[in-house]
Design a protein around this motif. Sequence first.
Motif, PDB file in Angstrom:
ATOM      1  N   LYS A 157       5.333  -1.567  -0.041  1.00 48.59           N
ATOM      2  CA  LYS A 157       5.299  -3.009  -0.307  1.00 48.59           C
ATOM      3  C   LYS A 157       4.792  -3.755   0.920  1.00 48.59           C
ATOM      4  O   LYS A 157       4.053  -4.739   0.808  1.00 48.59           O
ATOM      5  N   ARG A 158       5.155  -3.268   2.108  1.00 48.14           N
ATOM      6  CA  ARG A 158       4.643  -3.883   3.343  1.00 48.14           C
ATOM      7  C   ARG A 158       3.143  -3.663   3.467  1.00 48.14           C
ATOM      8  O   ARG A 158       2.420  -4.526   3.965  1.00 48.14           O
ATOM      9  N   HIS A 216       8.782  -6.839   3.881  1.00 43.19           N
ATOM     10  CA  HIS A 216       9.528  -6.063   2.877  1.00 43.19           C
ATOM     11  C   HIS A 216      10.129  -4.798   3.488  1.00 43.19           C
ATOM     12  O   HIS A 216       9.575  -4.227   4.428  1.00 43.19           O
ATOM     13  N   GLU A 246       1.081  -3.476   0.967  1.00 45.30           N
ATOM     14  CA  GLU A 246       0.518  -4.486   0.068  1.00 45.30           C
ATOM     15  C   GLU A 246       0.501  -5.844   0.741  1.00 45.30           C
ATOM     16  O   GLU A 246      -0.499  -6.581   0.674  1.00 45.30           O
ATOM     17  N   GLN A 247       1.602  -6.201   1.404  1.00 43.40           N
ATOM     18  CA  GLN A 247       1.677  -7.485   2.096  1.00 43.40           C
ATOM     19  C   GLN A 247       0.630  -7.573   3.205  1.00 43.40           C
ATOM     20  O   GLN A 247       0.023  -8.633   3.412  1.00 43.40           O
ATOM     21  N   ASP A 265      10.492  -1.901   1.901  1.00 43.43           N
ATOM     22  CA  ASP A 265       9.746  -0.738   1.428  1.00 43.43           C
ATOM     23  C   ASP A 265       8.381  -0.661   2.113  1.00 43.43           C
ATOM     24  O   ASP A 265       7.626  -1.637   2.108  1.00 43.43           O
TER      25      ASP A 265
END
Length: 204
Positions: A87-88, A82, A90-91, A84
């Motif tokens: 968001k990364r 991602h 989270e990934q 953001d």
Amino acid sequence: MGITERKEREKADMRRRIVDAAIGMFVKDGYEKVSIRNIADKIEYSPATLYLYYKDKDELLYDVQREGFATLSTEFATKITHKDPFKRLEQLAWAYIEFSREHPELYDLMFIIKAPMNAVNKDEDWKNGDPAYDALHNLIKECIDKKLIRFKDPTVGALSFWAFAHGFVSLDLRCRFKVADIAEDEMQKVVDTAIREYLRIIKV
């Protein structure tokens, strides 16, 4: 190809055969069944030949551990995409959790079993873990720089994040969640919920 180059290639090929056999044995039969003798039998060489490449089981398992981290790095590269930074992050959390579920034996060797770490001198860095830790540390720092998370120090943030996820994974792998009387089929949901809550708490 010269004699020296050919010998180096043969040596690398032999190490590859030994490590591949050790990985297969470790994943199938567990730590206790892995031994220099058993691996030698597997690849049809004498134990004395294997001792030319590895001084003991711990040193061999350190190379197996390195393979585990290479697999984890590949999964990070394919799953953390991602734009953001948060968001990364989270990934990365989900990639780490998924790795532990898909490769529990390797995770055990990488993060829980002490034996491979006996191959690391006390004054040496743990090079096997560097790529995975650096990926986390750099991402945490990026999130801090962009004021996306509550941490101020990237090292504190990275270690906190790692410790939280590892705590849940290791308790699950070692069947310690039994103390909380959580049904096995509910465990994954509990861990997933906890990870989401942690991410929510650290987000600005």
